[in-house]
Write a protein that holds these residues in place. Structure first.
Motif, PDB file in Angstrom:
ATOM      1  N   VAL A   1       0.835  -1.200   0.000  1.00  0.00           N
ATOM      2  CA  VAL A   1       0.000   0.000   0.000  1.00  0.00           C
ATOM      3  C   VAL A   1       0.874   1.255   0.000  1.00  0.00           C
ATOM      4  CG1 VAL A   1      -1.692   1.308   1.321  1.00  0.00           C
ATOM      5  CG2 VAL A   1      -1.918  -1.152   1.117  1.00  0.00           C
ATOM      6  N   SER A   2       1.985   1.222   0.714  1.00  0.00           N
ATOM      7  CA  SER A   2       2.858   2.399   0.763  1.00  0.00           C
ATOM      8  C   SER A   2       3.454   2.705  -0.609  1.00  0.00           C
ATOM      9  CB  SER A   2       3.965   2.208   1.797  1.00  0.00           C
ATOM     10  OG  SER A   2       4.798   1.133   1.432  1.00  0.00           O
ATOM     11  N   GLU A   3       3.653   1.682  -1.433  1.00  0.00           N
ATOM     12  CA  GLU A   3       4.155   1.911  -2.789  1.00  0.00           C
ATOM     13  C   GLU A   3       3.126   2.685  -3.604  1.00  0.00           C
ATOM     14  OE1 GLU A   3       5.594  -1.541  -4.890  1.00  0.00           O
ATOM     15  OE2 GLU A   3       6.397  -2.370  -3.035  1.00  0.00           O
ATOM     16  N   THR A   4       1.839   2.343  -3.456  1.00  0.00           N
ATOM     17  CA  THR A   4       0.777   3.032  -4.172  1.00  0.00           C
ATOM     18  C   THR A   4       0.728   4.495  -3.756  1.00  0.00           C
ATOM     19  OG1 THR A   4      -0.463   0.974  -4.199  1.00  0.00           O
ATOM     20  CG2 THR A   4      -1.672   2.964  -4.747  1.00  0.00           C
ATOM     21  N   ALA A   5       0.803   4.753  -2.456  1.00  0.00           N
ATOM     22  CA  ALA A   5       0.792   6.128  -1.963  1.00  0.00           C
ATOM     23  C   ALA A   5       2.013   6.884  -2.475  1.00  0.00           C
ATOM     24  CB  ALA A   5       0.744   6.148  -0.444  1.00  0.00           C
ATOM     25  N   SER A   6       3.152   6.218  -2.511  1.00  0.00           N
ATOM     26  CA  SER A   6       4.375   6.841  -2.990  1.00  0.00           C
ATOM     27  C   SER A   6       4.264   7.196  -4.465  1.00  0.00           C
ATOM     28  CB  SER A   6       5.559   5.896  -2.758  1.00  0.00           C
ATOM     29  OG  SER A   6       6.720   6.415  -3.322  1.00  0.00           O
ATOM     30  N   ILE A   7       3.688   6.307  -5.251  1.00  0.00           N
ATOM     31  CA  ILE A   7       3.499   6.567  -6.677  1.00  0.00           C
ATOM     32  C   ILE A   7       2.553   7.753  -6.858  1.00  0.00           C
ATOM     33  CG2 ILE A   7       2.489   5.645  -8.803  1.00  0.00           C
ATOM     34  CD1 ILE A   7       3.547   2.855  -7.840  1.00  0.00           C
ATOM     35  N   SER A   8       1.466   7.780  -6.099  1.00  0.00           N
ATOM     36  CA  SER A   8       0.500   8.879  -6.193  1.00  0.00           C
ATOM     37  C   SER A   8       1.123  10.211  -5.825  1.00  0.00           C
ATOM     38  CB  SER A   8      -0.708   8.611  -5.288  1.00  0.00           C
ATOM     39  OG  SER A   8      -1.404   7.471  -5.730  1.00  0.00           O
ATOM     40  N   THR A   9       1.889  10.240  -4.756  1.00  0.00           N
ATOM     41  CA  THR A   9       2.518  11.502  -4.352  1.00  0.00           C
ATOM     42  C   THR A   9       3.570  11.926  -5.368  1.00  0.00           C
ATOM     43  OG1 THR A   9       4.045  10.321  -2.888  1.00  0.00           O
ATOM     44  CG2 THR A   9       2.073  11.264  -1.867  1.00  0.00           C
ATOM     45  N   GLY A  10       4.245  10.965  -5.987  1.00  0.00           N
ATOM     46  CA  GLY A  10       5.225  11.297  -7.026  1.00  0.00           C
ATOM     47  C   GLY A  10       4.561  11.912  -8.244  1.00  0.00           C
ATOM     48  N   ILE A  11       3.455  11.333  -8.673  1.00  0.00           N
ATOM     49  CA  ILE A  11       2.706  11.868  -9.809  1.00  0.00           C
ATOM     50  C   ILE A  11       2.200  13.272  -9.457  1.00  0.00           C
ATOM     51  CG2 ILE A  11       0.595  11.616 -11.188  1.00  0.00           C
ATOM     52  CD1 ILE A  11       0.938   8.536 -10.796  1.00  0.00           C
ATOM     53  N   ALA A  12       1.628  13.400  -8.271  1.00  0.00           N
ATOM     54  CA  ALA A  12       1.092  14.697  -7.834  1.00  0.00           C
ATOM     55  C   ALA A  12       2.184  15.750  -7.761  1.00  0.00           C
ATOM     56  CB  ALA A  12       0.414  14.541  -6.474  1.00  0.00           C
ATOM     57  N   ALA A  13       3.367  15.361  -7.302  1.00  0.00           N
ATOM     58  CA  ALA A  13       4.477  16.313  -7.188  1.00  0.00           C
ATOM     59  C   ALA A  13       4.889  16.839  -8.556  1.00  0.00           C
ATOM     60  CB  ALA A  13       5.664  15.656  -6.486  1.00  0.00           C
ATOM     61  N   ARG A  14       4.875  15.979  -9.564  1.00  0.00           N
ATOM     62  CA  ARG A  14       5.240  16.431 -10.911  1.00  0.00           C
ATOM     63  C   ARG A  14       4.228  17.449 -11.455  1.00  0.00           C
ATOM     64  NH1 ARG A  14       6.922  11.072 -11.070  1.00  0.00           N
ATOM     65  NH2 ARG A  14       5.079  10.291 -12.146  1.00  0.00           N
ATOM     66  N   TYR A  15       2.937  17.163 -11.264  1.00  0.00           N
ATOM     67  CA  TYR A  15       1.921  18.113 -11.706  1.00  0.00           C
ATOM     68  C   TYR A  15       2.014  19.411 -10.892  1.00  0.00           C
ATOM     69  CZ  TYR A  15      -0.515  14.823 -14.757  1.00  0.00           C
ATOM     70  OH  TYR A  15      -0.842  13.968 -15.786  1.00  0.00           O
ATOM     71  N   ALA A  16       2.220  19.294  -9.597  1.00  0.00           N
ATOM     72  CA  ALA A  16       2.321  20.484  -8.735  1.00  0.00           C
ATOM     73  C   ALA A  16       3.507  21.351  -9.146  1.00  0.00           C
ATOM     74  CB  ALA A  16       2.441  20.066  -7.272  1.00  0.00           C
ATOM     75  N   THR A  17       4.629  20.708  -9.463  1.00  0.00           N
ATOM     76  CA  THR A  17       5.818  21.450  -9.899  1.00  0.00           C
ATOM     77  C   THR A  17       5.505  22.232 -11.168  1.00  0.00           C
ATOM     78  OG1 THR A  17       7.302  19.814  -8.932  1.00  0.00           O
ATOM     79  CG2 THR A  17       8.227  21.246 -10.625  1.00  0.00           C
ATOM     80  N   ALA A  18       4.866  21.586 -12.119  1.00  0.00           N
ATOM     81  CA  ALA A  18       4.538  22.244 -13.386  1.00  0.00           C
ATOM     82  C   ALA A  18       3.600  23.429 -13.160  1.00  0.00           C
ATOM     83  CB  ALA A  18       3.906  21.239 -14.346  1.00  0.00           C
TER      84      ALA A  18
END
Length: 188
Positions: A3-20
């Protein structure tokens, strides 16, 4: 998959959009508009079960999700940048990371403004004077402006629980009673 991998993937995706989004807003000198967009989206997500369902349900097609989120964004008066990013996220089936992206944007905006957010849990609602006094005290300790998010938890009985970054100060009666109970267990 953990489950922590899923959360990590989600936060990584979100961070890329947030950065942009953040970089685009910074280039346009529209950080204030971005902050109002984040506030509006967070409020809408908190209030609307339909919106939460729209961003997380696999039932909606890419096209219907994109059309719906674009219509919602335009109705809310969001900036063209945020509207376009939401449409892009829908076309890539990434709207489910929106709450993570908003949290990331909130952190970036606070850092840009030199602010720190303190989460304060109290037994009773704080008055405006108490909130201002607490913000001043925390600002002198932290060395930055402090924005306070308050919530009420009557189970604390009295006192406060303050979280600033990775530090937590718990002066609640509930925790003092728990500590006393533990100390009494050790004695007898």
């Amino acid at each position: 998959m953990d489950v922590s991998e899923t959360a990590s993937i989600s936060t990584g995706i979100a961070a890329r959009y947030a950065t942009a989004v953040f970089e685009l807003a910074k280039e346009d000198n529209s950080i204030a508009k971005l902050e109002s967009d984040v506030d509006a989206l967070e409020a809408a997500l908190a209030e609307s079960a339909d919106l939460r369902d729209l961003i997380s349900s696999p039932i909606y097609s890419r096209d219907s999700q994109g059309a719906a989120i674009t219509a919602v964004a335009q109705k809310m008066g969001l900036s063209p940048t945020m509207t376009n990013v939401l449409a892009l996220m829908a076309s890539k089936r990434r709207l489910f990371v929106l709450p993570y992206m908003l949290r990331n944007l909130r952190d970036r905006i606070a850092a840009e403004k030199g602010e720190v957010t303190a989460d304060v849990i109290s037994a009773k609602a704080l008055t405006k004077t108490q909130s201002e006094k607490l913000a001043k005290t925390l600002a002198s300790t932290v060395g930055k402006d402090v924005k306070i998010n308050t919530t009420v938890d009557e189970s604390l009985i009295g006192g406060l629980v303050v979280k600033v970054g990775s530090k937590m100060i718990d002066t609640s009666i509930r925790s003092k009673l728990a500590n006393l109970q533990n100390a009494m267990k050790e004695v007898g």
